[in-house]
Write a protein that holds these residues in place. Structure first.
Motif, PDB file in Angstrom:
ATOM      1  N   GLN A   1       1.055  -1.285   0.244  1.00 58.88           N
ATOM      2  CA  GLN A   1       0.014   0.080  -0.062  1.00 58.88           C
ATOM      3  C   GLN A   1       1.062   1.214   0.160  1.00 58.88           C
ATOM      4  OE1 GLN A   1      -3.125  -0.348  -0.501  1.00 58.88           O
ATOM      5  NE2 GLN A   1      -2.723  -2.596  -0.451  1.00 58.88           N
ATOM      6  N   ALA A   2       2.084   1.435   0.618  1.00 59.85           N
ATOM      7  CA  ALA A   2       2.832   2.519   0.659  1.00 59.85           C
ATOM      8  C   ALA A   2       3.727   2.705  -0.349  1.00 59.85           C
ATOM      9  CB  ALA A   2       3.941   2.292   1.927  1.00 59.85           C
ATOM     10  N   ILE A   3       3.738   1.869  -1.387  1.00 57.28           N
ATOM     11  CA  ILE A   3       4.351   2.161  -2.452  1.00 57.28           C
ATOM     12  C   ILE A   3       3.658   2.640  -3.559  1.00 57.28           C
ATOM     13  CG2 ILE A   3       4.305  -0.082  -3.712  1.00 57.28           C
ATOM     14  CD1 ILE A   3       7.352   1.975  -3.574  1.00 57.28           C
ATOM     15  N   LYS A   4       2.293   2.589  -3.553  1.00 53.98           N
ATOM     16  CA  LYS A   4       1.247   3.216  -4.546  1.00 53.98           C
ATOM     17  C   LYS A   4       1.399   4.792  -4.722  1.00 53.98           C
ATOM     18  CE  LYS A   4      -2.130  -0.539  -4.213  1.00 53.98           C
ATOM     19  NZ  LYS A   4      -3.466  -0.810  -3.799  1.00 53.98           N
ATOM     20  N   GLY A   5       1.619   5.038  -5.920  1.00 56.77           N
ATOM     21  CA  GLY A   5       1.776   6.588  -6.339  1.00 56.77           C
ATOM     22  C   GLY A   5       3.239   7.122  -6.312  1.00 56.77           C
ATOM     23  N   ASN A   6       4.121   6.299  -5.876  1.00 59.47           N
ATOM     24  CA  ASN A   6       5.738   6.344  -5.950  1.00 59.47           C
ATOM     25  C   ASN A   6       6.095   5.985  -7.308  1.00 59.47           C
ATOM     26  OD1 ASN A   6       6.896   7.323  -2.802  1.00 59.47           O
ATOM     27  ND2 ASN A   6       4.891   5.969  -2.780  1.00 59.47           N
ATOM     28  N   ILE A   7       7.218   6.498  -7.552  1.00 61.94           N
ATOM     29  CA  ILE A   7       7.954   6.113  -8.904  1.00 61.94           C
ATOM     30  C   ILE A   7       8.851   5.093  -8.724  1.00 61.94           C
ATOM     31  CG2 ILE A   7       8.116   8.590  -9.682  1.00 61.94           C
ATOM     32  CD1 ILE A   7      11.093   8.513  -9.093  1.00 61.94           C
ATOM     33  N   VAL A   8       9.060   3.992  -9.738  1.00 61.77           N
ATOM     34  CA  VAL A   8       9.734   2.801  -9.602  1.00 61.77           C
ATOM     35  C   VAL A   8      10.939   2.985  -8.971  1.00 61.77           C
ATOM     36  CG1 VAL A   8      10.531   0.965 -11.055  1.00 61.77           C
ATOM     37  CG2 VAL A   8       8.268   1.866 -11.541  1.00 61.77           C
ATOM     38  N   PRO A   9      11.647   3.902  -9.343  1.00 69.28           N
ATOM     39  CA  PRO A   9      13.113   3.874  -8.529  1.00 69.28           C
ATOM     40  C   PRO A   9      13.146   4.106  -7.051  1.00 69.28           C
ATOM     41  CG  PRO A   9      12.993   5.519 -10.594  1.00 69.28           C
ATOM     42  CD  PRO A   9      11.599   4.956 -10.348  1.00 69.28           C
ATOM     43  N   ASP A  10      11.955   4.614  -6.618  1.00 69.63           N
ATOM     44  CA  ASP A  10      11.945   4.769  -5.189  1.00 69.63           C
ATOM     45  C   ASP A  10      11.470   3.376  -4.436  1.00 69.63           C
ATOM     46  OD1 ASP A  10      12.691   7.324  -4.841  1.00 69.63           O
ATOM     47  OD2 ASP A  10      10.823   8.012  -4.792  1.00 69.63           O
ATOM     48  N   PHE A  11      11.155   2.293  -5.094  1.00 71.22           N
ATOM     49  CA  PHE A  11      10.721   1.051  -4.565  1.00 71.22           C
ATOM     50  C   PHE A  11      11.884   0.391  -3.452  1.00 71.22           C
ATOM     51  CE2 PHE A  11      10.809  -3.548  -4.437  1.00 71.22           C
ATOM     52  CZ  PHE A  11       9.781  -3.673  -3.465  1.00 71.22           C
ATOM     53  N   PRO A  12      13.141   0.481  -3.983  1.00 72.46           N
ATOM     54  CA  PRO A  12      14.145  -0.268  -3.334  1.00 72.46           C
ATOM     55  C   PRO A  12      14.434   0.533  -1.794  1.00 72.46           C
ATOM     56  CG  PRO A  12      14.995  -0.027  -5.258  1.00 72.46           C
ATOM     57  CD  PRO A  12      13.738   0.658  -5.525  1.00 72.46           C
ATOM     58  N   ILE A  13      14.319   2.075  -1.952  1.00 74.54           N
ATOM     59  CA  ILE A  13      14.544   2.636  -0.763  1.00 74.54           C
ATOM     60  C   ILE A  13      13.226   2.439   0.035  1.00 74.54           C
ATOM     61  CG2 ILE A  13      13.549   4.965  -1.487  1.00 74.54           C
ATOM     62  CD1 ILE A  13      15.603   6.364   0.008  1.00 74.54           C
ATOM     63  N   CYS A  14      12.062   2.492  -0.310  1.00 78.75           N
ATOM     64  CA  CYS A  14      10.734   2.184   0.398  1.00 78.75           C
ATOM     65  C   CYS A  14      10.870   0.766   1.103  1.00 78.75           C
ATOM     66  CB  CYS A  14       9.637   2.412  -0.266  1.00 78.75           C
ATOM     67  SG  CYS A  14       8.021   2.253   0.317  1.00 78.75           S
ATOM     68  N   ASN A  15      11.145  -0.245   0.095  1.00 77.26           N
ATOM     69  CA  ASN A  15      11.282  -1.378   0.655  1.00 77.26           C
ATOM     70  C   ASN A  15      12.362  -1.736   1.921  1.00 77.26           C
ATOM     71  OD1 ASN A  15      10.931  -4.468   0.649  1.00 77.26           O
ATOM     72  ND2 ASN A  15      12.721  -4.724  -0.795  1.00 77.26           N
ATOM     73  N   LYS A  16      13.626  -1.211   1.768  1.00 72.93           N
ATOM     74  CA  LYS A  16      14.460  -1.170   2.724  1.00 72.93           C
ATOM     75  C   LYS A  16      13.921  -0.478   4.117  1.00 72.93           C
ATOM     76  CE  LYS A  16      17.509  -3.056   2.414  1.00 72.93           C
ATOM     77  NZ  LYS A  16      18.009  -4.537   2.700  1.00 72.93           N
ATOM     78  N   SER A  17      13.463   0.553   3.955  1.00 65.81           N
ATOM     79  CA  SER A  17      12.779   1.087   4.906  1.00 65.81           C
ATOM     80  C   SER A  17      11.631   0.229   6.015  1.00 65.81           C
ATOM     81  CB  SER A  17      12.025   2.552   4.837  1.00 65.81           C
ATOM     82  OG  SER A  17      10.743   2.394   4.076  1.00 65.81           O
ATOM     83  N   PHE A  18      11.174  -0.559   5.048  1.00 67.75           N
ATOM     84  CA  PHE A  18      10.312  -1.718   5.792  1.00 67.75           C
ATOM     85  C   PHE A  18      10.948  -2.650   6.411  1.00 67.75           C
ATOM     86  CE2 PHE A  18       6.899   0.662   3.939  1.00 67.75           C
ATOM     87  CZ  PHE A  18       5.760   0.443   4.650  1.00 67.75           C
TER      88      PHE A  18
END
Length: 520
Positions: free
Chosen positions: A494-511
């Motif tokens: 849910q948190a990654i929706k609306g973000n850009i693809v290159p931001d997934f690694p940093i978001c994933n790592k923050s979880f």
């Protein structure tokens, strides 16, 4: 009387009955009332912590479906008995979102059907397993090699002009465990993410059933190797509740010392890795240096870098002397000084701030709806911490500074870790200053037949839950493990929706959730 218990009694009256006087209170309800009980608890602002099944067919009782709920410091379990011929129960999905995957796993591993569940795809059990193989049933022989079944996972699809898919994994760069992420995106903007986990399914819950109570703690310590102390502790506390074992006070303080060392080391690793995914490698190297110093100290003082097998039923296996206290205090001074400098650098990096602020936002409303725990929950406004709400010694006397932020973004999840590291260093100093003298272990005692045990421990990722059930001969009949990742993986989608693809690694790592802890 407690809040959740009061709510159930007010609605159901004599239609529910508690199973003895154990904590948490377990209410048996007719299966037709299972979902209604959940709805009542949802209206009392309860969280769904876990949902699981038992196979009691050997004793003639069929199957059991259990759901554990929490409100503040209160835990409550609702149980229904299911027929062996038609093991079905009403789904809780429309009341609690985490039931979505809990119940898919229940269906996959025990062959018990959640009626009304919107998704009948397997979870954890892969599509190439035989359709009639139920690994957690007593009739399933785990030593038998299964014939492969041709199957294909039915991924969710997003349609529309300009929508395309990006598959990531299951094999990733580096040494992390496998997990598959399927994105639908328009341009660089992510419109949907679906996770596929289960690639490191090891049959741990099944393996517990073949082990002795005293030795099974070693398996608990290997559920998720980066959380060996917390998982071992949760197993031991559940077992000790079954045997009414009184753990020596010094052992409890040592357990807390190990738990906080595990928390600091992993938070250091996460902060460095998050910064590295934002191309700020300096922080990765420096945080890794501090983490390595702690792990080296663990090895010198306790014989293992991750303190594996140091927590046992009835206490711990290692003690500290004056020399060890001095070394740990010296290490804390060094950590405090260097970590303070790194935090200043983190705060003053404008390019880093641009990547972490406003990225991967999980709102407080979503965090609550998803029943998140740990760092993820506290970064999104939820005040949940077992050390605060269900403290064991020494937390009940020295207190815990548990940070709660509301931004819910990557920066908030970093900053919760920063504050927790500082709080853990303070807790460790208090432990070293006030630790009582005495023995570090006692005999745990024998487990009586048909008894259950429960424990909730705040690991570095969040709340870990163990529920143990003894069989008719006093053996392990069921060991339910719920790692924080079982609920927090949902939140990442849910948190990654609306973000850009290159931001997934940093978001994933923050979880930074555990594949191994989830894929039981």
């Amino acid at each position: 009387m407690k809040r959740l218990e009061t709510a159930l009694r007010a609605v159901f009256g004599d239609d529910i009955k508690p199973d003895g006087h154990r904590e948490p209170v377990t209410f048996t309800v007719p299966v037709a009332m299972f979902a209604e009980a959940a709805r009542t608890l949802k209206e009392s602002y309860a969280f769904l912590c876990a949902e699981w099944t038992t196979d009691d067919t050997n004793s003639g009782r069929g199957y059991g479906i259990y759901a554990c709920f929490r409100h503040s410091s209160e835990y409550l379990i609702v149980k229904s008995e299911l027929s062996a011929d038609s093991p079905e129960f009403p789904s809780l999905v429309k009341h609690f979102v985490p039931a979505y995957r809990f119940e898919r796993q229940v269906r996959s591993l025990m062959g018990v059907t959640p009626v009304g569940h919107p998704d009948d795809r397997p979870w954890i059990k892969f599509e190439d397993w035989p359709q009639d193989a139920w690994p957690l049933r007593k009739s399933f022989d785990a030593s038998t090699r299964m014939a492969r079944h041709d199957g294909e996972y039915a991924w969710l699809r997003a349609g529309g002009e300009g929508v395309y898919e990006i598959p990531v994994g299951p094999v990733h760069a580096g040494i992390i465990e496998p997990g598959h992420f399927r994105f639908q995106a328009v341009g660089e903007t992510i419109v949907n993410l679906e996770e596929r986990l289960g690639y490191v399914h090891k049959g741990i819950e099944k393996r517990f059933e073949a082990m002795a109570w005293e030795t099974a703690v070693r398996l608990a310590g290997r559920v998720s190797g980066d959380t060996t102390v917390a998982h071992s502790l949760a197993y031991c506390m559940a077992l000790e509740s079954m045997t009414h074992c009184h753990v020596p006070e010094r052992a409890q303080w040592l357990r807390a010392l190990f738990l906080e060392r595990e928390r600091i080391a992993n938070h250091l690793g996460d902060i460095g890795a998050i910064c590295n995914d934002a191309a700020f490698a300096f922080m990765l190297y420096q945080c890794s240096r501090l983490k390595e110093a702690m792990l080296a100290t663990n090895h010198r003082l306790f014989g293992h870098r991750f303190m594996m097998d140091k927590v046992i039923p009835g206490g711990v296996t290692v003690d500290i002397d004056l020399t060890a206290k001095i070394e740990i205090l010296s290490e804390l001074d060094f950590l405090d000084r260097d970590f303070h400098r790194l935090v200043r650098i983190y705060e003053e990096s404008s390019s880093l701030e641009d990547r972490v602020r406003g990225t991967g936002i999980l709102t407080s409303e979503l965090a609550r709806e998803l029943c998140t725990v740990g760092v993820v929950a506290r970064a999104s406004g939820l005040n949940v911490d077992c050390r605060v709400h269900n403290p064991f010694p020494p937390y009940d006397s020295i207190g815990v500074d548990s940070p709660v932020l509301v931004a819910g973004d990557v920066h908030a999840r970093v900053w919760v870790r920063v504050v927790e590291i500082r709080a853990s260093m303070s807790i460790m100093r208090s432990i070293l200053a006030k630790i009582p003298v005495g023995p570090i272990a006692v005999e745990c005692g024998a487990v009586l037949p048909d008894t259950t045990g429960f424990a909730a421990v705040e690991g570095w990722r969040g709340e870990i839950i163990y529920w143990l059930q003894a069989g008719q001969r006093g053996q392990i009949n069921r060991c339910m493990v719920r790692d924080p990742s079982s609920v927090n993986w949902l939140a990442l989608e849910q948190a990654i929706k609306g973000n850009i693809v290159p931001d997934f690694p940093i978001c994933n790592k923050s979880f930074n959730q555990s594949y191994s802890g989830h894929d039981l």
